[in-house]
Design an enzyme around this catalytic site. Sequence first.
Site, mmCIF file in Angstrom:
data_model
loop_
_atom_site.group_PDB
_atom_site.id
_atom_site.type_symbol
_atom_site.label_atom_id
_atom_site.label_comp_id
_atom_site.label_asym_id
_atom_site.label_seq_id
_atom_site.Cartn_x
_atom_site.Cartn_y
_atom_site.Cartn_z
ATOM 1 N N ASP A 1 1.035 -3.352 -2.707
ATOM 2 C CA ASP A 1 -0.149 -2.616 -2.772
ATOM 3 C C ASP A 1 -1.311 -3.049 -1.993
ATOM 4 O O ASP A 1 -1.333 -4.596 -1.733
ATOM 5 C CB ASP A 1 -0.715 -2.399 -4.036
ATOM 6 C CG ASP A 1 0.380 -1.589 -4.946
ATOM 7 O OD1 ASP A 1 1.163 -0.835 -4.495
ATOM 8 O OD2 ASP A 1 0.217 -1.980 -6.263
ATOM 9 N N TYR B 1 4.529 -13.267 -9.760
ATOM 10 C CA TYR B 1 3.105 -12.978 -9.658
ATOM 11 C C TYR B 1 1.990 -13.733 -10.210
ATOM 12 O O TYR B 1 2.357 -14.232 -11.327
ATOM 13 C CB TYR B 1 3.006 -11.557 -9.727
ATOM 14 C CG TYR B 1 3.603 -10.515 -8.974
ATOM 15 C CD1 TYR B 1 3.292 -9.751 -7.943
ATOM 16 C CD2 TYR B 1 5.186 -10.040 -9.454
ATOM 17 C CE1 TYR B 1 4.146 -9.029 -7.211
ATOM 18 C CE2 TYR B 1 5.781 -9.221 -8.840
ATOM 19 C CZ TYR B 1 5.472 -8.724 -7.555
ATOM 20 O OH TYR B 1 6.392 -7.760 -6.938
#
Length: 280
Positions: free
Chosen positions: A36, A64
Amino acid sequence: MFFLINKPSGITSHDVIYRLRKVTGIKRIGHAGTLDPLASGLMAVAVGNDTRLLEYLVGLDKEYVCTFRLGATSTTYDSEGKIIEIENAPQITESQLKKVLREFTGDIYQTPPIFSAVKIQGRKAYDYARSGEIVNIPQRLITIFHLELTNFKYPEVTIKVHCSSGTYIRSLVHDIGKRLNSGAYITKLERTKIGEASIDQAINVDDFTKESEQISFSQLRPDLLMYELSEQELMNVKQGKAISTKKSFQSVVLGLYNKQIVSVLEYDLNHSSLRPIKNL
């Protein structure tokens, strides 16, 4: 050619590819997983014919590091959307949060965000969202291998997530907030690993040049076995013919000629042969 690129926050994954095309002068460049615009971090990028191997990178596990805020929600599940404060939201304790995080470890069902590129009846979900249409997004089974709380200072939380491909960290955070009855949305997200490849190996996109260090496909997929083709076997493979072998392999094998990957082969146990499924 393969490169590991460190994408900064604030640009799209397509912007990264555009910059690499501009530097290399090569149009055929692709990547193994979108980030994103808000997110930063690791992207695995292929150039030229090697883009045909990207499908063997897409399914790799990811890691992440994510920071999120409790006590509010967002229409996009991150700070880019409209923020909605939760009235009388409970002030969550660290012990409460840790208990809920344990519930989100293992195999879980997850619904992708409405603002995502998931396709529903041929259209991307965010197209429905932007036009105000209500659409049902099917759940998907994902795996959270490891979920670690690395920092807690209410309302800010930072976690490290090791997950299967296809996991939406925005949805994970949203669901955690929902389970806590407090709401939650992402304020910062960085992809730190793809398979065994780490952000420490990546090149900042603004520092990328034609001479930037490459990474081999075998480094990205060390689990895949390789088979060195003879000249005759190479000719057969290029013609789409199977080749006999006395060795046993896993299902997918990389065919090499002069130490270069020239084909992806599939092992046929019944016929003790390797059949080409993709030639480069």
